[in-house]
Design an enzyme around this catalytic site. Structure first.
Site, short mmCIF file in Angstrom:
data_model
loop_
_atom_site.label_atom_id
_atom_site.label_comp_id
_atom_site.label_asym_id
_atom_site.label_seq_id
_atom_site.Cartn_x
_atom_site.Cartn_y
_atom_site.Cartn_z
CE LYS A 90 -2.12 0.71 3.86
NZ LYS A 90 -1.38 1.87 4.39
CB THR A 91 3.61 2.43 2.22
OG1 THR A 91 2.84 2.23 3.41
CG2 THR A 91 4.44 3.69 2.37
CG ASP A 148 -1.96 5.51 4.13
OD1 ASP A 148 -2.49 4.52 3.59
OD2 ASP A 148 -0.93 5.42 4.84
CD GLU A 149 -3.78 2.45 7.17
OE1 GLU A 149 -4.82 1.80 6.99
OE2 GLU A 149 -2.67 1.92 7.33
CD GLN A 196 -4.91 -4.52 7.30
OE1 GLN A 196 -4.08 -4.31 8.18
NE2 GLN A 196 -4.60 -4.54 6.02
NE ARG A 250 -1.00 -7.00 11.08
CZ ARG A 250 -1.04 -6.26 9.98
NH1 ARG A 250 -0.13 -5.33 9.77
NH2 ARG A 250 -1.96 -6.46 9.05
#
Length: 600
Positions: free
Chosen positions: A30-31, A218-219, A249, A552
């Site tokens: 994503k980043t 973002d997010e 998430q 994770r």
């Protein structure tokens, strides 16, 4: 521009114009996609100062800035103005709002040198207002008032005077006036006040709409109402809104985030393009497949089919223990095995649903000589409520303990502290540890004290219950206090350690990844939490929490439970699970499909 992009990432980064929603699965880059989108815009000739990229954490913003600077597509920024023209604005919602208010502060009767009140400053101000209005704390809980004011602002509500809440309206107005008098904004103002001025002053809105021709968020699954309107208003003219996130998430509804905003993106922007990032680069295939199978049980979501070209990896290890203490020791045994086989302690992380769960695992780690650190929180015996109760017990059995006596006198009124200091030594010969703790809490009105003074009241209650449960195992109070002293002597505030196992709540783990993950307490009533058992929306968020925890892990994933297993364990593909039942008689390999207790 970074060429290490897959087809979907490249399509997102090179999107021409108009609204775009990127639904990005866990570990899907994503980043990288977001940073490359910024660099693509710069390569197209978009002026740096016209690009607005908003994140939720300073860490994420720093990471984005660092990657852009490393690409050398832009030189180091030369200016230090509120909005730099030679570098994109990359920062949090609150830092962006603060920049706007520096320019628009006079509209709200402040100067550009205003102060920002944090939550404790706001709470102190509310307490002062209640005192001035002679309103009793018993009826007007300062924390409840603070939460209501925060909700009014984050949800863009219009407080109205009525017979039922006239005093709340009065408190709110007095609070707002006091902020202005102090030349201050509170934390919620940093979003709410820019939205208010955008809604009321067309010229101000147009100024910022013309300034930022491209808005990236973002997010996006974590935004609340005021953040949603801030972004929507800024993007109305050019419609170049690029948002990225993962509804699977979304785990912060308790902070006011509403993932339905993410799900309803196309309703706001009918011409929007949707791109799914479904290739996971982080985890082994077994972890990707199991977590994907789990999250598909949720009904409210944008479905994705995550996949990976990574190796299949080890099966997910699932352990059944008899109680929390045996679970803690069992986890430590497996950590020692991992370290013996070459794993670094810092690549091992233990996740849990509630802070109170750290007590048993901390004790086992200490007694196993495994270095550890609590990530983002105090260790169990360093928490205020635990230290307060231990102080009462220590004084009960040693009235010469002046440190414990001073702590009690400092925390409570003279009448309450005098009573417990007089009675505790006498009662220490009559009551057991649990009864002494209850006497202390009742006569200091401790639960009300916590509720009126701390936002995480319920977490603190769980910590107290965990202490009571532990104390109930001891018949000799001196043995208990000695045990606590030895454990807490190596305790205290966390220090960052390279060579240490990490402990954290699942909420704290979001955005992180480790080679080896242990998720403890996968019990019905813990994960999912008992408070979420009867509401479908809350149950789906608990499932998203489990999904976040599982994703994770890069290489190895260990799940464990005692008592009744979580319904989420029954939703995992049994062919990906290696199940062991651990009892005092030894370890028994079982078929998880036959052992699962299914809950409807």
């Amino acid at each position: 521009m970074n060429q290490e992009l897959n087809e979907k990432q490249k399509e997102a980064a090179e999107h021409k114009s108009g609204p775009l929603l990127i639904t990005a699965g866990a570990g899907s880059g994503k980043t990288r996609t977001l940073v490359n989108r910024v660099m693509h815009l710069l390569n197209l000739g978009i002026k740096p100062g016209e690009i607005l990229a908003i994140t939720f954490t300073n860490k994420a913003a720093d990471e984005m800035r660092s990657r852009i600077l490393k690409s050398k597509i832009l030189p180091l920024p030369k200016t230090k103005s509120d909005f730099q023209e030679d570098f994109p604005f990359i920062g949090t919602f609150h830092s962006f709002g603060a920049k706007i208010l520096k320019s628009e502060a006079p509209y709200f009767g402040r100067t550009k040198n205003f102060t920002i009140f944090d939550s404790e400053d706001s709470l102190s101000l509310i307490k002062r207002i209640l005192k001035e209005k002679d309103l009793p704390k018993e009826r007007f809980n300062p924390l409840a008032i603070a939460a209501k004011i925060s909700n009014i602002k984050s949800e863009l509500e219009e407080p109205e005077e009525s017979e039922t809440d006239a005093r709340l309206f009065s408190i709110f107005k007095t609070y707002e006036h006091a902020l202005q008098k102090n030349n201050a904004f509170d934390f919620d103002d940093l979003i709410e006040k820019p939205v208010r001025i955008f809604q009321k002053e067309k010229a101000v809105l147009e100024k910022y709409q013309n300034k930022f021709s491209h808005v990236l968020v973002d997010e996006y699954q974590d935004i609340n109402t005021s953040q949603y309107f801030l972004i929507k208003l800024l993007s109305q003219i050019h419609k170049n809104i690029f948002v990225i996130g993962d509804d699977a998430q979304s785990i912060y509804s308790f902070r006011g985030s509403d993932f339905r905003i993410f799900l309803n993106f196309e309703n706001d922007w009918p011409e929007a393009k949707i791109i799914k990032l479904e290739e996971n680069y982080r985890s082994s295939a077994n972890i990707v497949n199991a977590s994907s199978f789990l999250i598909k049980k949720n009904s409210l979501q944008k479905p994705k089919d995550l996949w990976t070209s990574n190796e299949e990896g080890d099966p997910i290890k699932l352990f059944a223990f008899q109680n929390a203490e045996e679970e803690a020791w069992g986890v430590c045994e497996r950590i020692l095995e991992l370290i013996k086989n070459g794993a670094k302690p810092e690549e091992i992380t233990i996740l849990y649903r509630t802070n109170a769960q750290s007590r048993a695992i901390e004790q086992a780690l200490i007694q196993s000589s495994i270095p550890y650190e609590i990530y983002g929180g105090l260790k169990f015996y360093a928490r205020k409520e635990i230290k307060d109760l231990i102080a009462g017990l220590r004084y009960a059995f040693n009235p010469n303990d002046s440190v414990s006596k001073e702590r009690i006198e400092k925390n409570f009124s003279k009448s309450r502290s005098r009573l417990v200091l007089e009675e505790l030594p006498r009662l220490s010969n009559e009551l057991n540890l649990t009864e002494l703790i209850n006497f202390f809490m009742e006569n200091t009105n401790y639960l009300e004290f916590l509720e009126n003074n701390f936002r995480n009241y319920k977490d603190r209650l769980e910590n107290i219950q965990e202490l009571i449960n532990f104390a109930a195992n001891y018949k000799d109070p001196h043995e208990f206090l000695e045990s606590v002293s030895l454990l807490s002597s190596s305790d205290g505030r966390p220090k960052l350690k390279q060579n240490a196992v990490k402990l954290m709540t699942i909420h704290m783990s979001k955005g992180l990844e480790f080679d080896n993950i242990f998720i403890i307490g996968c019990n019905e009533g813990l994960l999912p939490h008992e408070q979420s058992l009867f509401k479908n929306d809350e149950m789906e968020e608990e499932r998203r929490l489990m999904y976040v925890a599982m994703t994770r892990a890069r290489k190895k994933l260990f799940l464990s439970f005692y008592n009744l297993p979580s319904r989420f364990l029954g939703e995992l593909p049994p062919e990906l699970i290696e199940f062991q039942k651990v009892t005092s008689y030894g370890t028994e390999n079982k078929d998880w499909d036959d052992e699962t207790i299914y809950l409807e």
